[in-house]
Design a protein around this motif. Structure first.
Motif, short mmCIF file in Angstrom:
data_model
loop_
_atom_site.label_atom_id
_atom_site.label_comp_id
_atom_site.label_asym_id
_atom_site.label_seq_id
_atom_site.Cartn_x
_atom_site.Cartn_y
_atom_site.Cartn_z
N THR A 184 -1.78 6.64 -0.79
CA THR A 184 -3.11 6.02 -0.74
C THR A 184 -3.63 5.99 0.70
OG1 THR A 184 -2.57 4.65 -2.64
CG2 THR A 184 -4.44 3.95 -1.31
N LEU A 185 -2.73 5.65 1.63
CA LEU A 185 -3.11 5.61 3.04
C LEU A 185 -3.60 6.99 3.49
CD1 LEU A 185 -2.94 3.59 5.49
CD2 LEU A 185 -0.83 4.75 6.08
N ASP A 186 -2.87 8.03 3.08
CA ASP A 186 -3.26 9.41 3.43
C ASP A 186 -4.61 9.76 2.79
OD1 ASP A 186 -0.86 9.62 4.82
OD2 ASP A 186 0.17 10.66 3.18
N ALA A 187 -4.81 9.36 1.53
CA ALA A 187 -6.06 9.67 0.83
C ALA A 187 -7.25 8.96 1.50
CB ALA A 187 -5.96 9.27 -0.64
N MET A 188 -7.00 7.82 2.13
CA MET A 188 -8.05 7.09 2.83
C MET A 188 -8.36 7.72 4.19
SD MET A 188 -6.75 3.23 1.90
CE MET A 188 -7.89 2.37 2.91
N GLY A 189 -7.53 8.68 4.62
CA GLY A 189 -7.75 9.34 5.90
C GLY A 189 -7.30 8.50 7.09
N ILE A 190 -6.40 7.57 6.85
CA ILE A 190 -5.90 6.72 7.93
C ILE A 190 -4.61 7.33 8.46
CG2 ILE A 190 -5.05 4.42 8.52
CD1 ILE A 190 -6.87 3.33 6.27
N LEU A 250 -5.70 -4.06 7.22
CA LEU A 250 -6.90 -3.39 6.70
C LEU A 250 -7.89 -4.41 6.17
CD1 LEU A 250 -5.29 -0.47 4.66
CD2 LEU A 250 -6.44 -0.31 6.87
N LEU A 292 0.87 -1.17 0.00
CA LEU A 292 0.00 0.00 0.00
C LEU A 292 0.91 1.23 0.00
CD1 LEU A 292 -3.03 0.89 0.28
CD2 LEU A 292 -2.56 1.13 2.71
N HIS A 341 -2.73 2.31 -6.55
CA HIS A 341 -3.07 2.66 -5.17
C HIS A 341 -2.49 1.62 -4.21
CE1 HIS A 341 -5.68 5.80 -6.57
NE2 HIS A 341 -6.34 4.94 -7.33
#
Length: 187
Positions: A14-20, A49, A10, A76
């Motif tokens: 992508t992790l940032d875009a998921m808000g994690i 995840l 990952l 992603h």
């Protein structure tokens, strides 16, 4: 999905875009190879995840372990063999389909050839950009100096017996030939 990858990867973007939040990352065990050309990659950490395939009436949900990497990628995430095993998924690369068994019927995940083409073009452009970074350019230049002149290369393989010379194109006057073993069986 990448059946050649031994990891689920990952990208931090992508992790940032998921808000994690990155504070959820656990320490990772070791670096891995094969993602960044010629270099080892050290993940930022691991994260667990949930991943779901299917529809509300027929779905499969599993928790996967992802190695989170801090460099940019053209996807992603990359779902590798651990994902295939956990979902008991069967890929068909020819038809761009992934099939997963479920009690309510087989779940089929697919994409279009157009989307694959667009991803491949983006991936090639990104790979070309990586190749022309400073340190790789230096390595390539040093490697080119060490290469012998291709005009001076000669082959050392010479057959000792049972060789027949045959014209490549009997109707041509260029005289180009190929050498083949004369002792080969008709089979």
């Amino acid at each position: 999905m990448d059946g050649g990858s031994g990891l689920n990867i990952l990208y931090a973007e992508t992790l940032d875009a998921m808000g994690i939040d990155r504070s959820r990352l656990r320490p990772s065990k070791a670096p891995f190879h094969g993602v960044v050309p010629g270099k080892q990659a050290m993940p930022l950490g691991q994260i667990y995840l949930p991943v779901t395939f299917g529809t509300p009436s027929n779905y499969r949900k599993e928790v996967l372990t992802f190695e989170v990497v801090g460099f940019r990628g053209t996807y992603h995430a990359i779902l590798g063999r651990p994902c295939y095993a956990k979902f008991m998924a069967i890929p068909n690369y020819t038809y761009l389909k992934l099939k997963l068994p479920r009690p309510n019927g087989v779940i089929t995940v697919g994409t279009s050839f157009q989307k694959v083409y667009e991803c491949d073009v983006e991936c090639c452009e990104y790979a070309a950009a990586i190749i022309f970074t400073g340190d790789l350019v230096v390595q390539l230049a040093e490697g080119a100096e060490d290469q012998p002149d291709s005009k001076q290369l000669t082959t050392s393989f010479e057959a000792t017996e049972g060789v027949k010379e045959v014209l490549l194109d009997p109707s041509s006057s260029d005289g180009k030939t190929v050498r083949i073993g004369a002792t080969l069986s008709p089979k």
